[in-house]
Design a protein around this motif. Structure first.
Motif: not given
Lengths: 168, 168
Positions: A6-19
């Protein structure tokens, strides 16, 4: 390993927000309405961009909720703008921030179900590995692919985010 | 959880092989060369279909090899047909079949590196979660998305494969 994933998912959700920010900037540079992205599809019978973002969010949110029994925030799928989609992403990250490793004790043995399974169940362990994780990556990658296909300047490093590299 | 995750990767690699068959049948029905798929891209500066298949395979193969120290079979990226790509997928599935949970003892603490990291390293645990797993799903989803975008009749159930559902 649940909390780490879930920590990795959070990181990638944060990346998605940047996209989404990159997409908005691209739209501004090219003088088109940034919210046109929300309706884009890779195929006419595939879900549009907005739903891909929403389901990526839901895959993470609902997995955490189902594996722990903790109530999830409601998101009625009414987003009409990139900014509203960003707010939804932030809301899911904030929800996931509220979990600790302890919340997932016994998660592997939980009985998980959802309406479309018509009464059938999966163990938490199987649900997470066979359903939640592959779905999360499927939808977040479709968000990325739709942006890439439409000229937004995102790359693999934007997908992965910062890696925990150690100096030699 | 390493062996369970590789088991899921094997399952999805097997699904990917089925998508290639579906693509070949679609090409036959429409009377076009099935190998035209290999050059398709979602963006002119993104890797083509053939490389997406190859890297999905490599993400799984190299992760298993790096986490265990077991030598991986060589695949020189010379595939020119859907059938050759299918053979590569089968070769990676066969390689992954050779692992047991025991092979991954100590994997989390291993020091992992690769040429592009310029001497930097990651722990096995971080490498798997931050790099190998997201990359595997990124590339396999791009294979799916490229087929979907070009009219091949694949759906979410073909992506996930059979779920371990239990009767009510």
């Amino acid at each position: 390993m649940y909390i780490e994933t879930f920590s990795q998912m959070k990181k990638q959700l944060g990346q998605m927000e940047k996209w989404l920010e990159t997409a908005a900037t691209f739209a501004k540079t090219k003088s088109f309405d940034p919210n046109i992205f929300l309706g884009f599809r890779l195929a006419p019978d595939q879900l549009p961009f907005s739903r891909q973002v929403q389901i990526a969010c839901d895959s993470a949110k609902l997995a955490a909720s189902r594996l722990t029994g903790k109530e999830a925030p409601s998101h009625p799928d009414t987003e009409q703008t990139l900014e509203q989609l960003s707010a939804r992403i932030r809301s899911v990250i904030a929800y996931l921030d509220g979990f600790s490793a302890r919340d997932f004790e016994g998660a592997a043995e939980r009985s998980i179900t959802q309406p479309r399974w018509e009464g059938k169940t999966m163990t938490g362990a199987n649900y997470f590995l066979e359903h939640a994780v592959p779905n999360f990556f499927f939808h977040i990658t479709h968000v990325y692919a739709l942006l890439r296909h439409n000229g937004v300047n995102v790359g693999k490093a934007d997908y992965l985010g910062a890696l925990s590299l150690r100096a030699p």
